[in-house]
Design an enzyme around this catalytic site. Sequence first.
Site, mmCIF file in Angstrom:
data_model
loop_
_atom_site.group_PDB
_atom_site.id
_atom_site.type_symbol
_atom_site.label_atom_id
_atom_site.label_comp_id
_atom_site.label_asym_id
_atom_site.label_seq_id
_atom_site.Cartn_x
_atom_site.Cartn_y
_atom_site.Cartn_z
ATOM 1 N N ALA A 109 14.853 33.880 20.003
ATOM 2 C CA ALA A 109 15.848 34.334 19.009
ATOM 3 C C ALA A 109 17.259 34.246 19.585
ATOM 4 O O ALA A 109 18.197 33.833 18.899
ATOM 5 C CB ALA A 109 15.529 35.771 18.581
ATOM 6 N N LYS A 110 17.421 34.619 20.855
ATOM 7 C CA LYS A 110 18.759 34.575 21.478
ATOM 8 C C LYS A 110 19.200 33.121 21.703
ATOM 9 O O LYS A 110 20.391 32.814 21.589
ATOM 10 C CB LYS A 110 18.752 35.347 22.799
ATOM 11 C CG LYS A 110 18.631 36.864 22.635
ATOM 12 C CD LYS A 110 19.807 37.476 21.904
ATOM 13 C CE LYS A 110 19.894 38.987 22.103
ATOM 14 N NZ LYS A 110 20.980 39.609 21.318
ATOM 15 N N TYR A 141 12.069 37.272 21.909
ATOM 16 C CA TYR A 141 13.455 37.670 22.214
ATOM 17 C C TYR A 141 14.233 36.470 22.749
ATOM 18 O O TYR A 141 15.333 36.155 22.288
ATOM 19 C CB TYR A 141 13.428 38.805 23.245
ATOM 20 C CG TYR A 141 14.799 39.280 23.714
ATOM 21 C CD1 TYR A 141 15.686 39.901 22.838
ATOM 22 C CD2 TYR A 141 15.188 39.153 25.058
ATOM 23 C CE1 TYR A 141 16.925 40.356 23.278
ATOM 24 C CE2 TYR A 141 16.419 39.603 25.499
ATOM 25 C CZ TYR A 141 17.289 40.210 24.612
ATOM 26 O OH TYR A 141 18.517 40.665 25.042
ATOM 27 N N ASN A 147 26.582 42.482 17.810
ATOM 28 C CA ASN A 147 26.011 43.018 19.058
ATOM 29 C C ASN A 147 24.581 43.500 18.916
ATOM 30 O O ASN A 147 23.846 43.530 19.905
ATOM 31 C CB ASN A 147 26.904 44.172 19.549
ATOM 32 C CG ASN A 147 26.269 44.956 20.677
ATOM 33 O OD1 ASN A 147 26.134 44.467 21.799
ATOM 34 N ND2 ASN A 147 25.834 46.188 20.391
ATOM 35 N N GLY A 201 43.147 57.651 20.164
ATOM 36 C CA GLY A 201 43.903 57.946 18.939
ATOM 37 C C GLY A 201 43.088 57.646 17.690
ATOM 38 O O GLY A 201 41.860 57.552 17.744
ATOM 39 N N ARG A 231 26.365 53.386 20.983
ATOM 40 C CA ARG A 231 26.013 53.573 22.405
ATOM 41 C C ARG A 231 25.914 52.207 23.092
ATOM 42 O O ARG A 231 26.029 51.157 22.449
ATOM 43 C CB ARG A 231 24.693 54.349 22.554
ATOM 44 C CG ARG A 231 23.503 53.654 21.958
ATOM 45 C CD ARG A 231 22.176 54.346 22.335
ATOM 46 N NE ARG A 231 21.081 53.484 21.967
ATOM 47 C CZ ARG A 231 20.476 53.494 20.790
ATOM 48 N NH1 ARG A 231 20.844 54.358 19.872
ATOM 49 N NH2 ARG A 231 19.502 52.640 20.520
HETATM 50 N N1 NAP Z 1 20.971 46.018 28.010
HETATM 51 C C1 NAP Z 1 20.896 44.838 28.625
HETATM 52 O O1 NAP Z 1 20.626 44.725 29.840
HETATM 53 C C2 NAP Z 1 21.153 43.569 27.844
HETATM 54 C C3 NAP Z 1 21.087 42.343 28.516
HETATM 55 C C4 NAP Z 1 21.332 41.168 27.823
HETATM 56 C C5 NAP Z 1 21.654 41.226 26.479
HETATM 57 N N2 NAP Z 1 21.703 42.417 25.836
HETATM 58 C C6 NAP Z 1 22.049 42.430 24.399
HETATM 59 O O2 NAP Z 1 23.175 43.268 24.203
HETATM 60 C C7 NAP Z 1 23.106 43.871 22.908
HETATM 61 C C8 NAP Z 1 23.234 45.378 23.026
HETATM 62 O O3 NAP Z 1 22.195 45.861 23.856
HETATM 63 P P1 NAP Z 1 22.105 47.387 24.326
HETATM 64 O O4 NAP Z 1 21.184 47.375 25.492
HETATM 65 O O5 NAP Z 1 23.453 47.977 24.461
HETATM 66 O O6 NAP Z 1 21.347 48.031 23.046
HETATM 67 P P2 NAP Z 1 21.021 49.565 22.696
HETATM 68 O O7 NAP Z 1 21.219 50.443 23.864
HETATM 69 O O8 NAP Z 1 19.675 49.553 22.046
HETATM 70 O O9 NAP Z 1 22.147 49.940 21.607
HETATM 71 C C9 NAP Z 1 22.130 49.315 20.395
HETATM 72 C C10 NAP Z 1 23.218 49.869 19.483
HETATM 73 O O10 NAP Z 1 23.042 49.242 18.222
HETATM 74 C C11 NAP Z 1 22.717 50.212 17.215
HETATM 75 N N3 NAP Z 1 21.710 49.576 16.368
HETATM 76 C C12 NAP Z 1 20.479 49.144 16.735
HETATM 77 N N4 NAP Z 1 19.849 48.627 15.671
HETATM 78 C C13 NAP Z 1 20.708 48.731 14.619
HETATM 79 C C14 NAP Z 1 20.632 48.380 13.254
HETATM 80 N N5 NAP Z 1 19.524 47.838 12.729
HETATM 81 N N6 NAP Z 1 21.702 48.617 12.447
HETATM 82 C C15 NAP Z 1 22.821 49.186 12.965
HETATM 83 N N7 NAP Z 1 22.948 49.545 14.245
HETATM 84 C C16 NAP Z 1 21.899 49.322 15.065
HETATM 85 C C17 NAP Z 1 22.223 51.416 17.996
HETATM 86 O O11 NAP Z 1 22.405 52.632 17.278
HETATM 87 P P3 NAP Z 1 21.234 53.200 16.289
HETATM 88 O O12 NAP Z 1 19.939 53.083 17.032
HETATM 89 O O13 NAP Z 1 21.658 54.594 15.988
HETATM 90 O O14 NAP Z 1 21.265 52.329 15.091
HETATM 91 C C18 NAP Z 1 23.137 51.357 19.218
HETATM 92 O O15 NAP Z 1 24.425 51.837 18.890
HETATM 93 C C19 NAP Z 1 21.785 43.392 22.294
HETATM 94 O O16 NAP Z 1 22.010 42.263 21.477
HETATM 95 C C20 NAP Z 1 20.958 42.994 23.511
HETATM 96 O O17 NAP Z 1 19.978 42.023 23.214
HETATM 97 C C21 NAP Z 1 21.453 43.592 26.478
#
Ligand code: NAP
Length: 255
Positions: A158-159, A155, A90, A54, A15
């Site tokens: 770490a980033k 956070y 990611n 596909g 997702r």
């Molecule tokens: N959203 C934002 O505004 C934003 C802004 C800046 C940076 N980011 C960065 O972008 C990245 C993605 O963020 P997001 O908001 O899309 O996150 P998210 O909605 O929480 O989605 C995370 C995805 O990773 C999977 N996941 C989480 N923990 C996992 C684990 N331990 N092992 C395997 N899969 C795992 C989740 O599926 P499951 O839970 O089923 O494992 C899901 O598919 C992150 O690094 C975040 O810090 C996000």
Amino acid sequence: MLLHEKIGLVSGSSRGIGKAIAQRLLKEGAVVWITGRERGALERTHRECTRDFGDNARLFEGDLTDPGTIRTLLATVHDQCGGLDIAVANIGSGRSVMGWDVPDQAWEDAMTVNFHAAVRLSREAIRLMETGGSGSIVFISSIAGVESIRAPVPYAAAKAALLMYMKSTARIVAPMGIRMNAVSPGNVLFEGGTWDRKLGEDREAVEGYIRSEVPMGAFASPQDIAGAVAFLASDSGSFVTGANLVVDGGQTRSL
Ligand SMILES: NC(=O)c1ccc[n+]([C@@H]2O[C@H](COP(=O)([O-])OP(=O)(O)OC[C@H]3O[C@@H](n4cnc5c(N)ncnc54)[C@H](OP(=O)(O)O)[C@@H]3O)[C@@H](O)[C@H]2O)c1
């Protein structure tokens, strides 16, 4: 297509941003490993990708903070695809403790999911890419790792650490034909995501924040982030390594 016959994997792609990245890599012709912990979401995304792009989507279920599971994923990719061209680290989470008095466990949790998991994944990816003599690794960091914004300190730290790991390691692996870059998103809106939840809690405050902090006056979409990753993963970015591509609508002020 930018990535015809390339093999890619995206950690955490059932997702959100990871899913959009996987979809974009598939659209560009790559075989893509979609990963996550929850089987149902993973299967739904896999079905959607197969319908739209596909049979190039592959599925791997497991916790990618676990070193053994990361090794199993890379071994599976090697066995089934014979190599790896693109790895996108990611997984990450901004959910942590605000303020200065952060318990050790919160620090460890933030470092595990945002830093160690990405480092371990990239280390295993490098082993596989070294055999093939080329590869592109992209880390998803955050503008919280670039500037001091209203994010939990564990956070942000770490980033930021992830960005310096990327920058330093990019120099070491460049002679092996491997490029390493990062994408640092601003505020990314999608259904069920962090900003969707925050909007639900206080729409007025969040919209005010976006208006005042983001010169382009909008959220990013997951597809905006995926476009930057596709560029860095492909030959369009063939001379780019050690770079951090900020995708934030102009929010950050530093160069
Ligand atoms: N959203 C934002 O505004 C934003 C802004 C800046 C940076 N980011 C960065 O972008 C990245 C993605 O963020 P997001 O908001 O899309 O996150 P998210 O909605 O929480 O989605 C995370 C995805 O990773 C999977 N996941 C989480 N923990 C996992 C684990 N331990 N092992 C395997 N899969 C795992 C989740 O599926 P499951 O839970 O089923 O494992 C899901 O598919 C992150 O690094 C975040 O810090 C996000």
